[in-house]
Design a protein around this motif. Structure first.
Motif, PDB file in Angstrom:
ATOM      1  N   LEU A 158       0.833  -1.208   0.000  1.00 30.55           N
ATOM      2  CA  LEU A 158       0.000   0.000   0.000  1.00 30.55           C
ATOM      3  C   LEU A 158       0.866   1.255   0.000  1.00 30.55           C
ATOM      4  O   LEU A 158       0.491   2.284  -0.539  1.00 30.55           O
ATOM      5  N   ILE A 211       0.168  -3.328  -4.541  1.00 27.69           N
ATOM      6  CA  ILE A 211      -0.605  -4.236  -3.699  1.00 27.69           C
ATOM      7  C   ILE A 211      -0.485  -5.672  -4.218  1.00 27.69           C
ATOM      8  O   ILE A 211      -0.683  -5.934  -5.391  1.00 27.69           O
ATOM      9  N   TYR A 220      -4.465  -8.589   4.762  1.00 32.74           N
ATOM     10  CA  TYR A 220      -4.236  -7.457   5.668  1.00 32.74           C
ATOM     11  C   TYR A 220      -5.495  -7.255   6.501  1.00 32.74           C
ATOM     12  O   TYR A 220      -6.573  -7.069   5.961  1.00 32.74           O
ATOM     13  N   LEU A 247      -7.353  -4.936   9.351  1.00 30.86           N
ATOM     14  CA  LEU A 247      -7.268  -3.619   9.989  1.00 30.86           C
ATOM     15  C   LEU A 247      -7.860  -3.652  11.386  1.00 30.86           C
ATOM     16  O   LEU A 247      -8.280  -4.698  11.877  1.00 30.86           O
ATOM     17  N   GLN A 248      -7.905  -2.475  12.014  1.00 34.49           N
ATOM     18  CA  GLN A 248      -8.351  -2.416  13.413  1.00 34.49           C
ATOM     19  C   GLN A 248      -9.750  -2.958  13.628  1.00 34.49           C
ATOM     20  O   GLN A 248      -9.997  -3.682  14.570  1.00 34.49           O
ATOM     21  N   ARG A 249     -10.672  -2.590  12.757  1.00 35.83           N
ATOM     22  CA  ARG A 249     -12.033  -3.086  12.919  1.00 35.83           C
ATOM     23  C   ARG A 249     -12.295  -4.205  11.925  1.00 35.83           C
ATOM     24  O   ARG A 249     -11.534  -4.371  10.968  1.00 35.83           O
ATOM     25  N   ASN A 271     -14.704  -4.376   9.811  1.00 39.71           N
ATOM     26  CA  ASN A 271     -15.163  -3.798   8.540  1.00 39.71           C
ATOM     27  C   ASN A 271     -16.081  -4.720   7.761  1.00 39.71           C
ATOM     28  O   ASN A 271     -16.040  -4.760   6.528  1.00 39.71           O
ATOM     29  N   LEU A 272     -16.919  -5.468   8.466  1.00 43.86           N
ATOM     30  CA  LEU A 272     -17.940  -6.251   7.771  1.00 43.86           C
ATOM     31  C   LEU A 272     -18.988  -5.268   7.269  1.00 43.86           C
ATOM     32  O   LEU A 272     -19.260  -4.256   7.918  1.00 43.86           O
ATOM     33  N   LEU A 318     -16.305 -11.332  -0.080  1.00 43.68           N
ATOM     34  CA  LEU A 318     -16.001 -10.027  -0.689  1.00 43.68           C
ATOM     35  C   LEU A 318     -14.609  -9.970  -1.334  1.00 43.68           C
ATOM     36  O   LEU A 318     -14.443  -9.479  -2.441  1.00 43.68           O
ATOM     37  N   GLY A 319     -13.605 -10.472  -0.602  1.00 44.97           N
ATOM     38  CA  GLY A 319     -12.235 -10.431  -1.113  1.00 44.97           C
ATOM     39  C   GLY A 319     -12.110 -11.191  -2.421  1.00 44.97           C
ATOM     40  O   GLY A 319     -11.538 -10.695  -3.399  1.00 44.97           O
ATOM     41  N   GLU A 322     -14.522 -11.860  -4.446  1.00 44.42           N
ATOM     42  CA  GLU A 322     -15.326 -11.146  -5.429  1.00 44.42           C
ATOM     43  C   GLU A 322     -14.499 -10.033  -6.075  1.00 44.42           C
ATOM     44  O   GLU A 322     -14.489  -9.884  -7.291  1.00 44.42           O
ATOM     45  N   ILE A 323     -13.803  -9.257  -5.232  1.00 40.79           N
ATOM     46  CA  ILE A 323     -12.998  -8.149  -5.754  1.00 40.79           C
ATOM     47  C   ILE A 323     -11.880  -8.683  -6.653  1.00 40.79           C
ATOM     48  O   ILE A 323     -11.535  -8.087  -7.663  1.00 40.79           O
ATOM     49  N   GLN A 324     -11.336  -9.858  -6.296  1.00 45.00           N
ATOM     50  CA  GLN A 324     -10.237 -10.405  -7.101  1.00 45.00           C
ATOM     51  C   GLN A 324     -10.739 -11.297  -8.236  1.00 45.00           C
ATOM     52  O   GLN A 324      -9.943 -11.991  -8.872  1.00 45.00           O
ATOM     53  N   ARG A 336     -12.665 -14.034   5.637  1.00 47.41           N
ATOM     54  CA  ARG A 336     -12.668 -13.219   4.423  1.00 47.41           C
ATOM     55  C   ARG A 336     -11.249 -13.070   3.871  1.00 47.41           C
ATOM     56  O   ARG A 336     -11.026 -13.130   2.665  1.00 47.41           O
ATOM     57  N   THR A 337     -10.302 -12.866   4.800  1.00 51.67           N
ATOM     58  CA  THR A 337      -8.911 -12.693   4.370  1.00 51.67           C
ATOM     59  C   THR A 337      -8.268 -14.028   3.996  1.00 51.67           C
ATOM     60  O   THR A 337      -7.549 -14.115   3.002  1.00 51.67           O
ATOM     61  N   GLU A 344     -11.912   3.354   6.763  1.00 51.88           N
ATOM     62  CA  GLU A 344     -11.318   2.034   6.983  1.00 51.88           C
ATOM     63  C   GLU A 344     -11.965   0.971   6.095  1.00 51.88           C
ATOM     64  O   GLU A 344     -11.310   0.000   5.701  1.00 51.88           O
ATOM     65  N   LYS A 345     -13.256   1.165   5.764  1.00 49.31           N
ATOM     66  CA  LYS A 345     -13.931   0.200   4.888  1.00 49.31           C
ATOM     67  C   LYS A 345     -13.337   0.278   3.483  1.00 49.31           C
ATOM     68  O   LYS A 345     -13.134  -0.739   2.824  1.00 49.31           O
ATOM     69  N   MET A 388     -10.061  -1.400   3.578  1.00 47.13           N
ATOM     70  CA  MET A 388     -10.244  -2.852   3.561  1.00 47.13           C
ATOM     71  C   MET A 388     -10.367  -3.350   2.128  1.00 47.13           C
ATOM     72  O   MET A 388      -9.702  -4.312   1.729  1.00 47.13           O
ATOM     73  N   LYS A 413      -9.312  -1.877  -0.490  1.00 47.09           N
ATOM     74  CA  LYS A 413      -8.021  -1.658  -1.153  1.00 47.09           C
ATOM     75  C   LYS A 413      -7.050  -2.794  -0.866  1.00 47.09           C
ATOM     76  O   LYS A 413      -6.274  -3.189  -1.725  1.00 47.09           O
ATOM     77  N   THR A 414      -7.080  -3.306   0.381  1.00 38.82           N
ATOM     78  CA  THR A 414      -6.138  -4.369   0.709  1.00 38.82           C
ATOM     79  C   THR A 414      -6.410  -5.623  -0.129  1.00 38.82           C
ATOM     80  O   THR A 414      -5.533  -6.453  -0.291  1.00 38.82           O
ATOM     81  N   PHE A 415      -7.630  -5.750  -0.652  1.00 34.49           N
ATOM     82  CA  PHE A 415      -7.909  -6.875  -1.545  1.00 34.49           C
ATOM     83  C   PHE A 415      -7.593  -6.513  -2.999  1.00 34.49           C
ATOM     84  O   PHE A 415      -7.841  -7.297  -3.902  1.00 34.49           O
ATOM     85  N   ALA A 472      -8.909  -3.769  -4.646  1.00 35.58           N
ATOM     86  CA  ALA A 472     -10.064  -3.203  -5.344  1.00 35.58           C
ATOM     87  C   ALA A 472      -9.670  -1.940  -6.097  1.00 35.58           C
ATOM     88  O   ALA A 472      -8.894  -1.130  -5.604  1.00 35.58           O
ATOM     89  N   GLU A 504     -14.652  -0.274  -8.312  1.00 28.54           N
ATOM     90  CA  GLU A 504     -15.139  -1.369  -7.463  1.00 28.54           C
ATOM     91  C   GLU A 504     -15.402  -0.863  -6.050  1.00 28.54           C
ATOM     92  O   GLU A 504     -16.386  -1.236  -5.418  1.00 28.54           O
ATOM     93  N   LYS A 520     -19.051  -1.237  -4.557  1.00 24.15           N
ATOM     94  CA  LYS A 520     -19.213  -2.215  -3.480  1.00 24.15           C
ATOM     95  C   LYS A 520     -19.223  -1.604  -2.088  1.00 24.15           C
ATOM     96  O   LYS A 520     -19.766  -2.189  -1.150  1.00 24.15           O
TER      97      LYS A 520
END
Lengths: 256, 269
Positions: A57, A75, A81, A83-85, A87-88, A100-101, A103-105, A148-149, B165-166, B169, B171-173, B175, B179, B183
């Motif tokens: 990043l 990336i 990765y 993060l703190q929360r 983020n669902l 989700l991960g 899906e994005i990939q 998810r990760t 942060e969402k 998140m 971005k770490t995948f 996106a 997207e 999303k």
């Protein structure tokens, strides 16, 4: 043992209108496959920057990072990765959140969906797959975020204060949960935390950093007797206090 | 079931119901008193029924207009409002998305947006008529001019308030920008979107009436102007009242649609 993460001579400068800030200075370390590295240091010292650089990043201003033998440039899908929360996303069911991960990939293959169902089953979220995040406890949510990760099959996992948004009791259980899952999956992990006990209870190695710009002070090997399996049990091990004191003293800013 | 409730609970339920009923009665009361007082004052001659009009004559006008093209006028205004609304939402949304995706662009055009936003759009009336001609097109463009900028700013503001942060998140995948928008940003902003729909529909109606004042052969705005010119205050008042009913119904329609969508989102897929 196979080296999974290699950080070689990494420095980082942060540019802003007010000027240039050196966040990280000449960092070198290696994490072997399946190993758990904890990074501790005074707050604001640039711990998280190291994770951002490993994940691609952020770009280092000097030095290189290798994950699974490959140089990190941008990336990389080899890194998971957290993060703190958690983020669902509230507008998605747990199952859709977990996917989700992928899906994005663009990797929603039958095989990967089967793997998702396998992990949901294995880690006790199967009955909850159609629920919304808000209907789950903090611990379950964290597990969902971890799945998810894991589904993108990363070679290594980065945890950035991943439990800091949880209350103390949940945090202890989640730590045990996450630790078990990571060891089950043989995951290479780097965790940044300002919580020394938490790091000592989970890590195989702890890297202590100086205040900004962050430099490596020392890397400690953490070893517990084989009867202390979980982070919770490790907290009660006789070695625990020893490790805690050593690292605590090392981070003490007054002692510098 | 009833008997299981505690005495305090029963008391509480009774009180809330009584209060609800009182509010409804008061609402009806306000209406009746206003209408009766208006009618009575006009009949006694304290106020001039010719200038102020009066409820009985307004009602008569509505009834006779109903069989004489009133619905055509309502239809024309609705049609123009809907077109202005849809175009405003689509263009406003696209512009807001573009500004969200490029901080550079959004910084660059910001002063112009502020200027356009504070300009009283009605001042553009003559320009619009010359550019697109004196007809329905001019009315729709006026509706767009009034509603679009506000919609854009409202949506943009919502997009920007998306939890950082969402986005991180996603971005770490790995996106990409679009997207992340589809999303994360868009679904996070369902509330903002509906808010901007409500603002937009109200402003579209304002734009359409303003447009109809300037150029039109039909529509509620036309009726109001026409009634004013020939001094038929009954027609003016009747049109204004119908307009307010129409506006309220449209607003209710969006609120209903919003509930429908939110309920659907709330249900597990």
């Amino acid at each position: 043992m196979k080296e999974m993460i290699n950080v070689v001579g990494v420095s980082h400068k942060y540019q802003s209108a007010d000027g240039e800030t050196e966040t990280v200075l000449d960092i070198n370390f290696t994490v072997n496959e399946g190993e758990f590295l904890g990074i501790v240091g005074p707050s604001g010292c640039g711990k998280s920057t190291i994770l951002s650089i490993i994940s691609g990043l952020e770009k280092p201003s000097k030095g290189e990072v290798f994950v699974d033998g490959e140089k990190v440039e941008g990336i990389t899908e080899k890194i998971g990765y957290m993060l703190q929360r958690d983020n669902l996303l509230e507008w998605r069911s747990i199952e859709k959140n977990v996917l989700l991960g992928l899906e994005i990939q663009h990797k929603l293959s039958r095989e990967n969906i089967d793997y998702a169902e396998e992990l949901l089953n294995k880690y006790g979220l199967w009955e909850w797959r159609n629920k919304r995040p808000s209907q789950l406890s903090g611990g379950m949510r964290q597990r969902a975020a971890l799945i998810r990760t894991l589904l993108i099959r990363p070679k290594a996992l980065l945890l950035d204060e991943a439990f800091s948004a949880l209350d103390f009791q949940t945090r202890i259980t989640v730590t045990d949960d996450v630790y078990r899952i990571l060891k089950d999956e043989g995951m290479t992990t780097v965790m940044v935390s300002h919580d020394i006990p938490e790091s000592v209870s989970m890590a195989d190695k702890i890297m202590a950093l100086s205040s900004r710009p962050a430099r490596v002070k020392k890397i400690h090997e953490i070893k517990f007797g084989s009867e202390f399996l979980t982070p919770f049990e490790r907290r009660n091990a006789p070695e625990f206090g020893q490790y805690f004191n050593t690292i605590w003293k090392e981070l003490d800013i007054n002692g510098e | 079931m009833e008997s299981n409730l505690s005495k305090e609970r029963k008391e509480y339920i009774k009180n809330t119901q009584r209060r609800k009923r009182a509010i409804t009665l008061t609402r009806i009361g306000i209406f009746l008193i206003t209408v009766t007082a208006w009618e009575a004052l006009a009949r006694i001659g304290i106020i001039d029924g010719f200038v102020m009009s009066m409820p009985s004559r307004i009602l008569k006008t509505v009834v006779s207009a109903a069989s004489n093209g009133l619905f055509l006028h309502i239809g024309v205004t609705l049609y123009e409002t809907m077109i202005g609304f849809v175009l405003g939402v689509v263009f406003g949304g696209i512009i807001a998305a573009a500004l969200w995706s490029s901080e550079f662009l959004s910084k660059a055009v910001e002063p112009y947006l502020v200027a356009l936003n504070s300009l009283p759009k009605i001042a553009l009336g003559p320009v619009i008529i010359i550019w697109v001609g004196a007809g329905t097109k001019a009315i729709i463009v006026m509706a767009l001019a009034i509603s679009m900028i506000v919609t854009t700013l409202e949506m943009l503001n919502g997009f920007r308030c998306t939890e950082e942060e969402k986005i991180m998140m996603a971005k770490t995948f790995g996106a990409r920008k679009w997207e992340i928008f589809l999303k994360i940003v868009l679904p996070s902003n369902v509330f903002t979107l509906f808010n901007s729909l409500k603002i937009n529909i109200g402003l579209s109606l304002v734009g359409v009436i303003a447009g109809e004042f300037l150029v039109s052969k039909a529509g509620l705005g036309y009726l109001i102007v026409y009634g004013g010119q020939v001094f038929k205050m009954d027609l003016v008042m009747a049109s204004v009242i119908i307009l307010s009913v129409v506006a309220m119904l449209i607003y209710k329609g969006i609120t209903f649609f919003e509930k429908l969508v939110l309920n659907n989102i709330g249900k597990a897929q």
